[in-house]
Enzyme design. Structure first.
Site, mmCIF file in Angstrom:
data_model
loop_
_atom_site.group_PDB
_atom_site.id
_atom_site.type_symbol
_atom_site.label_atom_id
_atom_site.label_comp_id
_atom_site.label_asym_id
_atom_site.label_seq_id
_atom_site.Cartn_x
_atom_site.Cartn_y
_atom_site.Cartn_z
ATOM 1 N N SER A 1 -9.260 31.524 34.158
ATOM 2 C CA SER A 1 -8.553 30.584 33.281
ATOM 3 C C SER A 1 -8.555 31.132 31.864
ATOM 4 C CB SER A 1 -9.243 29.217 33.283
ATOM 5 O OG SER A 1 -8.641 28.341 32.336
ATOM 6 N N LYS B 1 -15.561 29.814 34.073
ATOM 7 C CA LYS B 1 -14.433 30.740 34.155
ATOM 8 C C LYS B 1 -14.740 32.058 33.436
ATOM 9 C CE LYS B 1 -11.854 28.213 36.718
ATOM 10 N NZ LYS B 1 -11.552 28.604 38.121
ATOM 11 N N THR C 1 -1.030 20.410 37.109
ATOM 12 C CA THR C 1 -1.755 19.922 38.275
ATOM 13 C C THR C 1 -2.584 18.718 37.834
ATOM 14 O OG1 THR C 1 -3.683 21.314 37.833
ATOM 15 C CG2 THR C 1 -1.915 22.279 39.191
ATOM 16 N N TYR D 1 -16.899 23.987 32.535
ATOM 17 C CA TYR D 1 -15.701 24.622 33.111
ATOM 18 C C TYR D 1 -15.394 25.912 32.365
ATOM 19 C CZ TYR D 1 -10.893 25.254 34.706
ATOM 20 O OH TYR D 1 -9.744 25.774 35.239
#
Length: 256
Positions: A136, A153, A184, A149
């Protein structure tokens, strides 16, 4: 490239029930691959019949090994692995609990490591293969209130380089895709953190040189290329697919 650039190759795509993972499953099928995918829930009703499904948690090493064995049993020698399964928790370090750490790092970091560890011997037996990790842009530039998160990544990007360097002699390539804002459920949850989500989306959109947000298919096309022979000299790289978002300065181009 030919439409069937992955013809006859066996692929595992983790987290293929929806979103980016599902788009990659569909793109690999169209390119001729035989695909096994997985998720923590039941098989989606709309998953094509020729796609193999396993219920699995990639943070469990035994289940990772079973996924590799299942793909070999169903379709033959494993040539492609896409580590897509991931979890997002919208919290700062101070707000994050041990359970949050286990959930995010278990899927996003440990899961990528364990799936690669299980797949590498199978790919060596097959004479080589391609591992595509879904990283990401958040692994390079931190999104607010997504500490774990972001960190997970960054781990994926570093592990990608190590796999490429250590296993190139086995004919195994490893690259990561760094998606930007792909529309998403995860992206919607990210925008929802803003004080004014609609204003945040307008501002983010104005920073995209492409003039739009990404769609799962944009990432799937990159995943097909990285798994194909067209990228045979590409390994150890992180490929940004973000519509030009990170190419821009911090100034909002929509204001000029």
């Amino acid at each position: 490239m030919s439409a069937r650039v992955l013809d006859g190759r066996t692929a595992i795509v983790t987290g293929g029930a929806r979103g980016i993972g599902r788009a990659i499953v569909e793109a690999y099928r169209a390119a001729g691959a035989q695909v096994l995918t997985c998720g923590r829930g039941e098989r989606p009703d709309d998953l094509p019949d020729d796609v193999a499904w396993r219920r699995a948690d990639v943070s469990d090493p035994d289940q990772c090994a079973a996924l590799v064995a299942g793909a070999e049993e169903a379709f033959g020698a494993l040539r492609i692995l896409v580590n897509n399964a991931g979890v997002q928790v919208e919290k700062t370090v101070e707000q994050s609990s041990d359970a949050d750490w286990d959930a995010v790092m278990g899927a996003n970091a440990k899961g990528v490591f364990q799936m690669a560890r299980a797949a590498i011997p199978a790919m060596r037996r097959a004479g080589g293969g391609s591992i595509v990790n879904i990283g990401s842009i958040s692994g390079d530039t931190a999104d607010p209130q997504m500490a774990l998160y972001n960190a997970s990544k960054a781990f994926v990007h570093g592990l990608t380089r190590s796999i490429a360097v250590d296993h190139g002699a086995d004919g195994i390539r490893c690259n990561a895709i760094k998606p930007g804002w792909i529309m998403t459920e995860m992206a919607e949850a990210g925008f929802a953190l803003a004080r004014d989500p609609e204003a945040a989306q307008r501002d983010a959109l104005a920073r995209h040189a492409a003039g739009r947000f990404g769609q799962p298919q944009d990432i799937a096309e990159a995943a097909v290329w990285l798994a194909s022979d067209a990228s045979a000299f590409v390994t150890g790289q992180t490929v940004t697919v973000d519509g030009g978002l990170t190419a821009a300065s911090p100034l909002n181009p929509g204001l000029f």
